[in-house]
Design a protein around this motif. Structure first.
Motif, PDB file in Angstrom:
ATOM      1  N   PHE A 195      -2.356  39.287 -58.751  1.00  0.00           N
ATOM      2  CA  PHE A 195      -2.707  38.366 -59.836  1.00  0.00           C
ATOM      3  C   PHE A 195      -3.665  39.029 -60.836  1.00  0.00           C
ATOM      4  O   PHE A 195      -3.467  38.948 -62.047  1.00  0.00           O
ATOM      5  N   ASN A 244      -8.642  29.346 -58.665  1.00  0.00           N
ATOM      6  CA  ASN A 244      -8.169  27.999 -59.004  1.00  0.00           C
ATOM      7  C   ASN A 244      -9.034  26.908 -58.391  1.00  0.00           C
ATOM      8  O   ASN A 244      -8.647  26.271 -57.418  1.00  0.00           O
ATOM      9  N   VAL A 302      -7.341  30.549 -65.359  1.00  0.00           N
ATOM     10  CA  VAL A 302      -6.375  31.645 -65.480  1.00  0.00           C
ATOM     11  C   VAL A 302      -5.001  31.063 -65.192  1.00  0.00           C
ATOM     12  O   VAL A 302      -4.869  30.183 -64.354  1.00  0.00           O
ATOM     13  N   ASP A 303      -4.004  31.547 -65.888  1.00  0.00           N
ATOM     14  CA  ASP A 303      -2.664  31.018 -65.631  1.00  0.00           C
ATOM     15  C   ASP A 303      -1.596  32.071 -65.871  1.00  0.00           C
ATOM     16  O   ASP A 303      -1.450  32.577 -66.990  1.00  0.00           O
ATOM     17  N   ARG A 304      -0.892  32.401 -64.827  1.00  0.00           N
ATOM     18  CA  ARG A 304       0.343  33.179 -64.902  1.00  0.00           C
ATOM     19  C   ARG A 304       0.990  33.101 -63.521  1.00  0.00           C
ATOM     20  O   ARG A 304       0.287  33.311 -62.514  1.00  0.00           O
ATOM     21  N   ILE A 305       2.224  32.823 -63.476  1.00  0.00           N
ATOM     22  CA  ILE A 305       2.900  32.768 -62.175  1.00  0.00           C
ATOM     23  C   ILE A 305       3.264  34.196 -61.773  1.00  0.00           C
ATOM     24  O   ILE A 305       3.983  34.893 -62.491  1.00  0.00           O
ATOM     25  N   LYS A 309      -4.597  22.068 -65.748  1.00  0.00           N
ATOM     26  CA  LYS A 309      -3.876  23.137 -65.059  1.00  0.00           C
ATOM     27  C   LYS A 309      -3.887  22.930 -63.543  1.00  0.00           C
ATOM     28  O   LYS A 309      -2.857  23.052 -62.880  1.00  0.00           O
ATOM     29  N   LEU A 367      -0.136  21.874 -62.993  1.00  0.00           N
ATOM     30  CA  LEU A 367       0.616  23.051 -62.536  1.00  0.00           C
ATOM     31  C   LEU A 367       0.417  23.266 -61.034  1.00  0.00           C
ATOM     32  O   LEU A 367       1.358  23.252 -60.244  1.00  0.00           O
ATOM     33  N   ASN A 368      -0.845  23.476 -60.625  1.00  0.00           N
ATOM     34  CA  ASN A 368      -1.073  23.782 -59.218  1.00  0.00           C
ATOM     35  C   ASN A 368      -0.742  22.586 -58.331  1.00  0.00           C
ATOM     36  O   ASN A 368      -0.229  22.749 -57.217  1.00  0.00           O
ATOM     37  N   HIS A 426       2.928  22.595 -57.953  1.00  0.00           N
ATOM     38  CA  HIS A 426       3.297  23.734 -57.102  1.00  0.00           C
ATOM     39  C   HIS A 426       3.168  23.380 -55.628  1.00  0.00           C
ATOM     40  O   HIS A 426       4.076  23.614 -54.840  1.00  0.00           O
ATOM     41  N   HIS A 444       9.440  32.812 -56.633  1.00  0.00           N
ATOM     42  CA  HIS A 444       8.096  32.454 -56.153  1.00  0.00           C
ATOM     43  C   HIS A 444       8.252  31.704 -54.838  1.00  0.00           C
ATOM     44  O   HIS A 444       8.726  30.560 -54.817  1.00  0.00           O
ATOM     45  N   GLN A 474       4.271  31.289 -49.919  1.00  0.00           N
ATOM     46  CA  GLN A 474       3.075  31.860 -50.565  1.00  0.00           C
ATOM     47  C   GLN A 474       2.212  30.731 -51.135  1.00  0.00           C
ATOM     48  O   GLN A 474       1.002  30.676 -50.924  1.00  0.00           O
ATOM     49  N   ILE A 475       2.835  29.782 -51.818  1.00  0.00           N
ATOM     50  CA  ILE A 475       2.077  28.692 -52.449  1.00  0.00           C
ATOM     51  C   ILE A 475       1.536  27.734 -51.392  1.00  0.00           C
ATOM     52  O   ILE A 475       0.412  27.237 -51.507  1.00  0.00           O
ATOM     53  N   LYS A 523      -6.623  24.386 -50.891  1.00  0.00           N
ATOM     54  CA  LYS A 523      -6.034  24.156 -52.222  1.00  0.00           C
ATOM     55  C   LYS A 523      -5.906  22.665 -52.543  1.00  0.00           C
ATOM     56  O   LYS A 523      -6.140  22.230 -53.668  1.00  0.00           O
ATOM     57  N   ARG A 540      -6.506  20.225 -55.919  1.00  0.00           N
ATOM     58  CA  ARG A 540      -5.322  19.906 -56.713  1.00  0.00           C
ATOM     59  C   ARG A 540      -4.980  18.415 -56.735  1.00  0.00           C
ATOM     60  O   ARG A 540      -4.461  17.933 -57.733  1.00  0.00           O
TER      61      ARG A 540
HETATM   62  C1  CS2 Z   1      -0.019  28.876 -56.961  1.00  0.00           C
HETATM   63  C2  CS2 Z   1      -0.832  29.665 -57.976  1.00  0.00           C
HETATM   64  O1  CS2 Z   1      -0.057  30.157 -54.985  1.00  0.00           O
HETATM   65  C3  CS2 Z   1      -0.458  29.131 -55.531  1.00  0.00           C
HETATM   66  O2  CS2 Z   1      -1.147  28.317 -54.943  1.00  0.00           O
HETATM   67  O3  CS2 Z   1      -0.085  27.515 -57.270  1.00  0.00           O
HETATM   68  O4  CS2 Z   1      -1.003  30.981 -57.588  1.00  0.00           O
HETATM   69  C4  CS2 Z   1      -0.177  29.620 -59.377  1.00  0.00           C
HETATM   70  O5  CS2 Z   1       1.034  30.338 -59.385  1.00  0.00           O
HETATM   71  C5  CS2 Z   1      -1.101  30.165 -60.432  1.00  0.00           C
HETATM   72  O6  CS2 Z   1      -2.311  29.454 -60.404  1.00  0.00           O
HETATM   73  C6  CS2 Z   1      -0.441  30.054 -61.804  1.00  0.00           C
HETATM   74  O7  CS2 Z   1      -1.358  30.339 -62.778  1.00  0.00           O
END
Ligand code: CS2
Length: 494
Positions: free
Chosen positions: A45, A197, A239-242, A305, A309-310, A313, A377, A381-382, A389, A393
């Motif tokens: 990352f 995060n 920070v944000d990028r998959i 975010k 997003l998270n 996820h 992805h 892993q997530i 987490k 979230r």
């Molecule tokens: C994902 C993050 O693995 C995880 O828990 O939710 O790594 C996610 O891909 C990044 O925060 C995106 O910016």
């Protein structure tokens, strides 16, 4: 077949850079850079995100912003990176194909334990004015109830017992020791930037570093704390990028593009974003030259975010595992995936403060990003480290909504999917192959206790997350428990 790329090809490095097509070479010559940023955590990352911003900032400004990366635990990646003169490639996974380029942002790679003295030296140097971290939620050793440093956690306790100096095992201890060394050798201002995060990640980091200093047996610890109050800032950032884990296929593709062997390529989606609190103590790389946003208040961006997003996820990770999916793109190809994303975003939108991205457009963007077929992805892993987490979230949004008597069916489904995934698997690990530092305690929630009803298990699981208040919300535990049979049967009912 998953064959690794051929190490017989010449290794990427300064001497072989002339074999790389000119358009794919670094934007800067690392030889022109100086160590001005120290970054803890050299996972994919960082290399695909902050390092990329720093390289562009150096290239566009002509300022010598080089990064020294520190591996907190194993030294394998640092050694491998050094043997490539710290060069590595980044591949953008666009839906229509890939674009690979070598990054020259990193000027040295160190191991936190073997190179402890060098790291303290760097942290004390006035040339270094930014320290940043990607150490994941578990690297902060926060107590789940208060956010204070867990001084009883084995690594933290060992570092304190070692006197908070020398070879330390936690990044928090190393940063605190480095800041003390900095104060003692002149005390140039420095900014310490969490890139993990967590809501209010700057304050969270500042808290645990200060807690470490307070607990350290240093005679000058009060002076260190006083100096930190005036000369050290902990800006919050988003920070944000998959960035999925690199596969052998990615390694082969990088080698094919570069013409040399890269042992440490990273891959990421085309989208990237970095929003930072504009509260730096001293000089910093001009990351805005690569699109980073400096704002007075990051909270609206951070919560959007984290929760959208998270939050999606994690929900997709556990629901997808129950339904037999492997990747996020797989879940978006089901008849429930997109609905789950949109419904969760709609449900939590009222909890988001004004001033951030518009929720509906953000949700639409997520659907597009999650669908990208080029990004593999893994849900595993997530789904890992869920106990750390999920509170970030889902749980604060859930509390806010329930306090306002709003219905929370999608968060209940998400919680049930997580609960389902904490069941012990046949091999003693977690059912779907995820890992979690609290795995043993989570397994016990399925076995121990007096009641055998699913509600009791859900209550115990919520206690294990440090969410005693939600554990006592009977309507919630009943609703979550009621979702479990369908999930066990692999049905996702959004
Ligand atoms: C994902 C993050 O693995 C995880 O828990 O939710 O790594 C996610 O891909 C990044 O925060 C995106 O910016």
């Amino acid at each position: 077949m998953n064959l690794p790329s051929s190490p017989a090809a010449p290794l990427l490095g300064r001497r072989t850079l002339d074999r790389v097509p000119p358009a794919l070479r670094p934007a800067v010559d690392p030889g022109d850079l100086r160590p001005r940023v120290v970054h803890f955590g050299l996972g994919a990352f960082h290399r695909a995100h902050q390092a990329r911003y720093t390289e562009t900032a150096a290239a566009r400004s002509g300022e010598p912003w080089g990064t020294v990366v520190v591996a907190p635990r194993s030294t394998g990646t640092a050694d491998a990176l050094r043997s490539q003169d710290c060069l590595y490639s980044i591949t953008e996974l666009r839906p229509e194909g890939t674009v690979t380029r070598v990054s020259g942002a990193i000027v040295d790679a160190l191991g936190m334990r073997p190179d402890a003295a060098r790291i303290d030296g760097l942290l004390a140097s006035p040339d270094v004015c930014v320290v940043s971290l990607t150490i994941t939620e578990k690297g902060y050793h926060r107590r789940p109830d208060s956010g204070a440093l867990d001084t009883a956690a084995p690594g933290v306790a060992a570092d304190l017992a070692a006197g908070g100096t020398g070879v330390l095992t936690t990044v928090i201890g190393r940063v605190a020791a480095g800041l003390a060394a900095r104060m003692r050798s002149g005390g140039a201002p420095v900014s310490v930037v969490s890139c993990d995060n967590m809501a209010a990640n700057g304050a969270a980091l500042g808290r645990v570093v200060r807690d470490f200093v307070e607990a350290a047996p240093w005679p000058d610890r009060q002076a260190v704390l006083d100096w930190m109050a005036t000369s050290v800032t902990f800006p919050s950032t988003i920070v944000d990028r998959i960035v999925p884990a690199t596969t052998d296929a990615d390694r082969r593709a990088a080698q094919a593009a570069l013409g040399v062997h890269d042992a440490l390529p990273v891959v990421g989606e085309p989208y990237r974003q970095w929003v930072l609190e504009d509260s730096f103590a001293g000089p910093r790389p001009p990351w805005q030259l690569d699109g980073a946003l400096f704002v007075p208040d990051v909270v609206p961006y951070q919560l959007t975010k984290l929760r959208m997003l998270n939050g999606c996820h994690s929900a997709l990770a556990y629901a997808g595992a129950a339904a037999g999916c492997t990747t996020i793109a797989d879940t978006l190809a089901t008849d429930w995936g997109e609905r789950l994303v949109r419904a969760l975003c709609t449900e939590i939108a009222p909890t988001l403060p004004a001033g951030g991205p518009a929720p509906a457009a953000y949700a639409e963007g997520l659907v597009q990003r999650f669908r990208n077929p080029g990004v593999r992805h893994l849900l595993r892993q997530i789904g890992s480290d869920g106990s750390l987490k999920i509170p970030e979230r889902w749980l604060d949004a859930l509390r806010e909504l329930r306090a306002a008597s709003a219905a929370t069916p999608v968060l209940e489904l998400a919680l049930a999917a997580w609960a389902n995934a904490t069941r012990p698997g046949g091999d003693g690990g977690q059912l779907f192959g995820t890992t979690d530092p609290a795995a043993a305690a989570l397994h016990r929630c399925w076995r121990d206790g007096t009641g055998s009803a699913a509600e009791d298990t859900v209550r115990r699981l919520l206690h294990a997350l440090g969410a005693a208040d939600l554990a006592e919300d009977n309507a919630l535990t009943t609703a979550v428990a009621a979702r479990l049979p369908a999930l066990r049967a692999g049905r996702i009912e959004v």
